[in-house]
Design a protein around this motif. Sequence first.
Motif, PDB file in Angstrom:
ATOM      1  N   ALA A  40       0.758  -1.254   0.000  1.00 60.21           N
ATOM      2  CA  ALA A  40       0.000   0.000   0.000  1.00 60.21           C
ATOM      3  C   ALA A  40       0.789   1.305   0.000  1.00 60.21           C
ATOM      4  N   ARG A  41       1.982   1.354   0.542  1.00 61.60           N
ATOM      5  CA  ARG A  41       2.606   2.655   0.790  1.00 61.60           C
ATOM      6  C   ARG A  41       3.240   3.277  -0.458  1.00 61.60           C
ATOM      7  N   PRO A  42       2.669   4.373  -0.960  1.00 63.43           N
ATOM      8  CA  PRO A  42       3.260   5.034  -2.138  1.00 63.43           C
ATOM      9  C   PRO A  42       4.643   5.624  -1.866  1.00 63.43           C
ATOM     10  N   ASN A  43       4.956   5.928  -0.596  1.00 64.73           N
ATOM     11  CA  ASN A  43       6.279   6.493  -0.297  1.00 64.73           C
ATOM     12  C   ASN A  43       7.404   5.515  -0.634  1.00 64.73           C
ATOM     13  N   VAL A  44       7.088   4.205  -0.655  1.00 63.42           N
ATOM     14  CA  VAL A  44       8.096   3.202  -0.996  1.00 63.42           C
ATOM     15  C   VAL A  44       8.585   3.419  -2.427  1.00 63.42           C
ATOM     16  N   THR A  45       7.698   3.898  -3.293  1.00 64.83           N
ATOM     17  CA  THR A  45       8.072   4.161  -4.682  1.00 64.83           C
ATOM     18  C   THR A  45       9.235   5.142  -4.749  1.00 64.83           C
ATOM     19  N   VAL A  46       9.181   6.168  -3.921  1.00 65.13           N
ATOM     20  CA  VAL A  46      10.237   7.184  -3.907  1.00 65.13           C
ATOM     21  C   VAL A  46      11.464   6.697  -3.135  1.00 65.13           C
ATOM     22  N   ASP A  47      11.245   6.141  -1.952  1.00 63.55           N
ATOM     23  CA  ASP A  47      12.373   5.684  -1.130  1.00 63.55           C
ATOM     24  C   ASP A  47      13.215   4.648  -1.874  1.00 63.55           C
ATOM     25  N   ALA A  48      12.543   3.656  -2.458  1.00 63.23           N
ATOM     26  CA  ALA A  48      13.253   2.589  -3.151  1.00 63.23           C
ATOM     27  C   ALA A  48      13.992   3.127  -4.374  1.00 63.23           C
ATOM     28  N   THR A  49      13.357   4.034  -5.093  1.00 62.95           N
ATOM     29  CA  THR A  49      14.000   4.613  -6.271  1.00 62.95           C
ATOM     30  C   THR A  49      15.239   5.407  -5.888  1.00 62.95           C
ATOM     31  N   GLY A  70      23.597   3.088  -7.672  1.00 62.73           N
ATOM     32  CA  GLY A  70      23.941   2.713  -9.038  1.00 62.73           C
ATOM     33  C   GLY A  70      23.108   1.612  -9.646  1.00 62.73           C
ATOM     34  N   ASN A  71      21.949   1.342  -9.058  1.00 64.61           N
ATOM     35  CA  ASN A  71      21.076   0.281  -9.547  1.00 64.61           C
ATOM     36  C   ASN A  71      19.891   0.836 -10.325  1.00 64.61           C
ATOM     37  N   ALA A  72      19.451   0.106 -11.339  1.00 65.15           N
ATOM     38  CA  ALA A  72      18.160   0.368 -11.956  1.00 65.15           C
ATOM     39  C   ALA A  72      17.109  -0.354 -11.126  1.00 65.15           C
ATOM     40  N   ILE A  73      15.835   0.045 -11.279  1.00 69.43           N
ATOM     41  CA  ILE A  73      14.800  -0.557 -10.453  1.00 69.43           C
ATOM     42  C   ILE A  73      13.527  -0.773 -11.250  1.00 69.43           C
ATOM     43  N   VAL A  74      12.898  -1.931 -11.022  1.00 67.81           N
ATOM     44  CA  VAL A  74      11.595  -2.253 -11.601  1.00 67.81           C
ATOM     45  C   VAL A  74      10.609  -2.304 -10.444  1.00 67.81           C
ATOM     46  N   LEU A  75       9.642  -1.406 -10.458  1.00 70.36           N
ATOM     47  CA  LEU A  75       8.699  -1.255  -9.359  1.00 70.36           C
ATOM     48  C   LEU A  75       7.373  -1.940  -9.686  1.00 70.36           C
ATOM     49  N   LYS A  76       6.890  -2.757  -8.748  1.00 72.26           N
ATOM     50  CA  LYS A  76       5.560  -3.365  -8.880  1.00 72.26           C
ATOM     51  C   LYS A  76       4.812  -3.129  -7.587  1.00 72.26           C
ATOM     52  N   ALA A 122       1.416   8.085 -10.871  1.00 73.60           N
ATOM     53  CA  ALA A 122       1.646   9.535 -10.914  1.00 73.60           C
ATOM     54  C   ALA A 122       3.032   9.890 -10.399  1.00 73.60           C
ATOM     55  N   ILE A 123       3.454   9.244  -9.316  1.00 68.13           N
ATOM     56  CA  ILE A 123       4.772   9.520  -8.745  1.00 68.13           C
ATOM     57  C   ILE A 123       5.875   9.193  -9.744  1.00 68.13           C
ATOM     58  N   VAL A 124       5.766   8.036 -10.395  1.00 69.35           N
ATOM     59  CA  VAL A 124       6.796   7.632 -11.360  1.00 69.35           C
ATOM     60  C   VAL A 124       6.791   8.565 -12.566  1.00 69.35           C
ATOM     61  N   GLU A 125       5.624   8.964 -13.034  1.00 66.93           N
ATOM     62  CA  GLU A 125       5.557   9.906 -14.161  1.00 66.93           C
ATOM     63  C   GLU A 125       6.239  11.221 -13.809  1.00 66.93           C
ATOM     64  N   VAL A 126       6.026  11.692 -12.588  1.00 67.97           N
ATOM     65  CA  VAL A 126       6.686  12.923 -12.138  1.00 67.97           C
ATOM     66  C   VAL A 126       8.200  12.715 -12.068  1.00 67.97           C
ATOM     67  N   MET A 127       8.638  11.571 -11.536  1.00 69.55           N
ATOM     68  CA  MET A 127      10.074  11.312 -11.450  1.00 69.55           C
ATOM     69  C   MET A 127      10.706  11.179 -12.826  1.00 69.55           C
ATOM     70  N   HIS A 128      10.005  10.570 -13.771  1.00 68.10           N
ATOM     71  CA  HIS A 128      10.517  10.484 -15.139  1.00 68.10           C
ATOM     72  C   HIS A 128      10.722  11.875 -15.730  1.00 68.10           C
ATOM     73  N   ILE A 177      20.853  10.512 -15.601  1.00 67.56           N
ATOM     74  CA  ILE A 177      20.291   9.173 -15.403  1.00 67.56           C
ATOM     75  C   ILE A 177      19.168   8.943 -16.417  1.00 67.56           C
ATOM     76  N   PRO A 178      19.247   7.890 -17.226  1.00 67.51           N
ATOM     77  CA  PRO A 178      18.166   7.613 -18.177  1.00 67.51           C
ATOM     78  C   PRO A 178      16.879   7.247 -17.446  1.00 67.51           C
ATOM     79  N   LYS A 179      15.751   7.779 -17.923  1.00 66.14           N
ATOM     80  CA  LYS A 179      14.491   7.496 -17.223  1.00 66.14           C
ATOM     81  C   LYS A 179      14.149   6.001 -17.269  1.00 66.14           C
ATOM     82  N   GLU A 180      14.754   5.271 -18.209  1.00 70.39           N
ATOM     83  CA  GLU A 180      14.523   3.823 -18.290  1.00 70.39           C
ATOM     84  C   GLU A 180      15.065   3.086 -17.060  1.00 70.39           C
ATOM     85  N   ALA A 181      15.886   3.767 -16.257  1.00 70.68           N
ATOM     86  CA  ALA A 181      16.427   3.150 -15.044  1.00 70.68           C
ATOM     87  C   ALA A 181      15.354   2.959 -13.985  1.00 70.68           C
ATOM     88  N   VAL A 182      14.225   3.644 -14.140  1.00 71.42           N
ATOM     89  CA  VAL A 182      13.099   3.509 -13.205  1.00 71.42           C
ATOM     90  C   VAL A 182      11.893   3.015 -13.992  1.00 71.42           C
TER      91      VAL A 182
END
Length: 421
Positions: A130-139, A146-152, A163-169, A177-182
């Motif tokens: 549930a926690r959307p903050n994990v999207t930002v913390d993990a990224t 130096g890691n790329a990340i695939v978020l589910k 929305a958070i990922v679109e803003v970060m992109h 950093i290429p946006k493909e890394a997230v």
Amino acid sequence: MTTVMMEKVNVKEQAIKAKKAAKSLSLLTTEEKNEALLILANTLESNYETILTSNEKDLEKGREKGYDDAYMDRLSLSKERVFEFAQGLREVAELDDPTGIIDSDWTLENGLNVQKVTVPLGVIGMIYEARPNVTVDATGLALKSGNAIVLKGGSSAINSNKAIVEVMHRGLEETKIPKEAVQFIASTDREATQQLFTMKEHIDVLIPRGGGSLIQAVVNNATVPVLETGVGNCHIYIDKEADVKKALDILVNAKTDRPAVCNAVETAIVHTEWLKANQHALIQAFKENGIKVHGDEKAVRLIPGAVPANDEDWANEYLSTDIAVKTVNDVMEAVDHIEQYGTKHSEAIITENNETADMFMKLVDAAALYHNASTRFTDGSALGFGAEIGISTQKLHARGPMGLPALTTVKYKMNGNGQIR
């Protein structure tokens, strides 16, 4: 082609893109990574209204489905919370880069130089609820290390996370950093999650973060290596030599500060002598803070309103203001109870007897142990790690709050001048 097949292809393509982006990340300097994190923080803050609008869609669905208060709290965002996780990115930027560190360096008799150097894991697959903050913390932690990340993320926060990922992109477009890394898998189908389990050629490690059923599903089904985070059935043992004020302050804080988090206490183990001497003070603390007690026979007899506890109560991660109360006659009984029902997360002892505390610390098997302090400190930011990607309850590679160092591995680099064997 069916929808499921399309999702399979898309998830695989996203993992491949992340793998390719990870190569670019490995060439960036610390300064370039830090600059990117600061830009992401600013971008999140300037677009907080967009994020909150999407979050409201998730909250509305949550209300329709009747999610409980604890779950809704984990799901909810506000301007303050968005700014908090943006600030978390700035704090991560200030931390030391965990990569490129020469852990050890030696030269063999033949002149061959050997260096053990820290490097990124590569591509992290993050599966969470549930926690959307994990999207930002993990990224933030992934990119800094130096890691790329695939978020589910979970379906309940699909709009917020998207929305958070679109803003970060948007922010990443202004960085090296290429946006493909997230990568964010914008699917509510469980099949998409299942696909990540077996993408060993593209994903280097999976990190599940959420309830016990999610974690066990990943651990039991993944062929990709898993960094296991654990649920928190945390205990506080109040010894017969516990200071009353310390005991009550710590217990109330650990239970009520944020009941819905994994480092909140779920069971109070109380020495019978301490309980008899301080029964009224403990009852008052429970009453004033709205704590409902599930107790053993003695606890039910001494604490008004307490209901009988069963095996399910001793093992329960309530994530609410409910608490289980177990009475014991010595520290060994407390240790045995924790051994039977604990999840190896965070355990505490309240006592003024250092020998008893030392025995407890040596015998209890957990990632985090406390003497006269709240279990609420099992948190990456609270312990000075910056944001955390999760709390590991396993023993290999990483244990406890996982900050930047947990997202690295090592390479051995050998430099020679023509040596052969």
